[in-house]
Design an enzyme around this catalytic site. Structure first.
Site, PDB file in Angstrom:
ATOM      1  NE  ARG A  67       4.737  10.077 -27.046  1.00 17.79           N
ATOM      2  CZ  ARG A  67       4.545  10.891 -28.112  1.00 17.79           C
ATOM      3  NH1 ARG A  67       3.344  11.084 -28.614  1.00 17.79           N
ATOM      4  NH2 ARG A  67       5.576  11.511 -28.669  1.00 17.79           N
ATOM      5  CE1 TYR A 119      -6.234   2.783  -4.238  1.00 21.36           C
ATOM      6  CE2 TYR A 119      -6.066   4.153  -6.206  1.00 21.36           C
ATOM      7  CZ  TYR A 119      -5.467   3.451  -5.183  1.00 21.36           C
ATOM      8  OH  TYR A 119      -4.107   3.402  -5.102  1.00 21.36           O
ATOM      9  CG  ASP A 191     -12.760   1.934 -10.934  1.00 18.96           C
ATOM     10  OD1 ASP A 191     -12.601   0.739 -11.239  1.00 18.96           O
ATOM     11  OD2 ASP A 191     -11.866   2.616 -10.391  1.00 18.96           O
ATOM     12  CE  LYS A 216      -5.356  -2.755  -7.529  1.00 20.88           C
ATOM     13  NZ  LYS A 216      -5.080  -1.569  -8.283  1.00 20.88           N
TER      14      LYS A 216
HETATM   15  C1  PLP Z   1     -11.007   0.477  -7.790  1.00 18.46           C
HETATM   16  C2  PLP Z   1      -9.674   1.015  -8.181  1.00 18.46           C
HETATM   17  N1  PLP Z   1      -9.578   1.880  -9.202  1.00 18.46           N
HETATM   18  C3  PLP Z   1      -8.396   2.389  -9.596  1.00 18.46           C
HETATM   19  C4  PLP Z   1      -7.216   2.061  -8.951  1.00 18.46           C
HETATM   20  C5  PLP Z   1      -5.912   2.662  -9.405  1.00 18.46           C
HETATM   21  O1  PLP Z   1      -5.208   1.753 -10.188  1.00 18.46           O
HETATM   22  P1  PLP Z   1      -3.610   1.688 -10.304  1.00 18.46           P
HETATM   23  O2  PLP Z   1      -3.079   1.320  -8.961  1.00 18.46           O
HETATM   24  O3  PLP Z   1      -3.383   0.662 -11.361  1.00 18.46           O
HETATM   25  O4  PLP Z   1      -3.141   3.039 -10.721  1.00 18.46           O
HETATM   26  C6  PLP Z   1      -7.269   1.155  -7.883  1.00 18.46           C
HETATM   27  C7  PLP Z   1      -6.036   0.763  -7.188  1.00 18.46           C
HETATM   28  O5  PLP Z   1      -6.044   0.100  -6.184  1.00 18.46           O
HETATM   29  C8  PLP Z   1      -8.525   0.627  -7.484  1.00 18.46           C
HETATM   30  O6  PLP Z   1      -8.650  -0.236  -6.463  1.00 18.46           O
END
Ligand code: PLP
Length: 400
Positions: A67, A119, A191, A216
């Site tokens: 971990r 998101y 982000d 992604k």
């Molecule tokens: C811009 C963005 N940030 C964060 C996330 C969250 O990521 P995860 O689905 O891997 O938890 C997403 C998910 O679609 C996203 O589009």
């Protein structure tokens, strides 16, 4: 500029200089990577293990428990830190757990200014969980610097920006925001999921922390869920590492391997995503049945000039408005090559309806305010042949 800010800026410049030693594409393959010491294996093996045999009580053995540390994860983290130009990267079980770790740098009573159309899961985490622990959030249009500045309070400790936003592809000027928060004990978090470090490197523009859903573009093959936090300050790196170990939402060895493997083709894939999206956006824009096309690469995108300055490409994401929920439904029911699915950034084209999918957890009034209309459709252009994708969209549009 405050002494702290000067130090950070010098650190970034130094990191920037180091980055020029290898091109980005070479770094995706080599940064932080070493042949396996046991066998010489050129690819990082999957250390599918929970613990390590230690040579002796006082041996100071680096590897104690998986971990805390895992060589496959460490190799990925070293690579990601180099790609974003940060001090360190830490990988988590999902993008959401990575974002949660970033917010856990704050304490009760702190205030955060957030891009209003992030998101939907980020909105859910902030409002549904973190507010309960004493964090306060102001949701503003961070593309408007006056609005952003007006939202900053004495207790603001973080500005959290998604650029481009999901799904309205609104951009925030990272450099300008970094300047605004400089010397104010406010961390700027970006982000960078939609662009990937291939097209946008927020740390070079002044951000303190970068987060990604590695699910992604970084992984890029729709076969792993994960997240990462890239930090610039030692105190933040140490704390994020501490949180990774203490909370335990770590990226598994197998997922670490998959993301690392995915990153090796990031440059090639991003070029193709971008090329396809440019062609598809132009085609969509020529269709009368489509009310509006949102793509930073189109000259009529309100921040097209900023996009050209801040990013080295426009990416693979396009949103377009068909005018109503019924039309969007019909269209999504007819696509064949594009898969109707959540997520984005995979080699295959994915198409979705934000109002009922990714942003389903955002209240309808809030959705309307931020421009997530019922007729909005989002496409993540894959790396198929663009003409095949256009043919699919064309036949779907015929039925609307
Ligand atoms: C811009 C963005 N940030 C964060 C996330 C969250 O990521 P995860 O689905 O891997 O938890 C997403 C998910 O679609 C996203 O589009």
């Amino acid at each position: 500029m405050s002494p702290q800010a000067k130090k950070r800026s010098a650190g970034r410049k130094k990191a920037g200089r180091k980055k020029q030693e290898l091109s980005f594409a070479s770094k995706t393959i080599h940064a932080g990577q070493h042949a396996d010491p046991t066998t010489g294996a050129v690819m990082q093996p999957i250390y599918q293990v929970s613990t390590y045999k230690q040579p002796g009580l006082d041996a100071g053995w680096k590897f104690d428990y998986a971990r805390t540390i895992n060589p496959t994860r460490s190799a990925l983290e070293a690579n990601l830190a180099a790609l974003e130009g940060g001090r360190a990267a830490h990988c988590f079980a999902s993008g959401m757990s990575a974002i949660h770790a970033v917010l856990a740098l704050l304490k009760s009573g702190d205030h955060v200014v957030v891009s209003e159309n992030v998101y939907g899961g980020t909105y859910r985490l902030f409002e549904g969980l973190l507010r309960q622990f004493g964090l306060d959030f102001s949701w503003v249009d961070t593309s408007d610097l006056d609005q952003l500045q007006g939202a900053i309070k004495d207790n603001t400790r973080m500005v959290y920006v998604e650029t481009p936003t999901n799904p309205t592809l609104t951009l925030t000027d990272i450099k300008a925001v970094a300047k605004l928060v400089d010397g104010r004990r406010i961390r700027l978090v970006v982000d960078n999921t939609f662009m990937s470090p291939f097209f946008q490197r927020p740390i070079e523009l002044g951000a303190d922390i970068v987060v990604h859903s590695t699910t992604k573009y970084l992984n890029g093959h729709s076969d792993s869920v994960g997240g990462t936090v890239i930090t610039t300050r030692k105190a933040d790196s140490d704390r994020i590492g501490w949180l990774q170990n203490s909370v335990g939402a770590i990226l598994s060895p197998m997922d670490s391997f998959l993301v690392l493997r995915g990153i090796k083709t990031l440059a090639l894939r991003m070029e193709r995503h971008d090329k396809n999206a440019r062609k598809i956006a132009k085609w969509l824009d020529s269709k009368r049945k489509i009310k509006k096309v949102i793509y930073p690469g189109l000259p009529d995108h309100p921040q097209h000039r900023l996009a050209k300055r801040q990013m080295s490409g426009f990416g693979g994401m396009i949103s377009f408005d068909l005018g109503s929920m019924a039309k969007a439904k019909k269209f999504l029911g007819r696509v064949k090559l594009c898969a109707m699915a959540e997520s984005l950034g995979g080699v295959e084209s994915l198409i979705s309806h934000p109002a009922s999918m990714t942003h389903g957890s955002v209240p309808p009034s809030e959705r309307a305010r931020i421009g997530v209309t019922d007729g909005l459709v989002r496409i993540s252009c894959g790396i198929e042949e663009a003409d095949d994708l256009i043919a699919d969209l064309e036949q779907a549009l015929r039925g609307v």
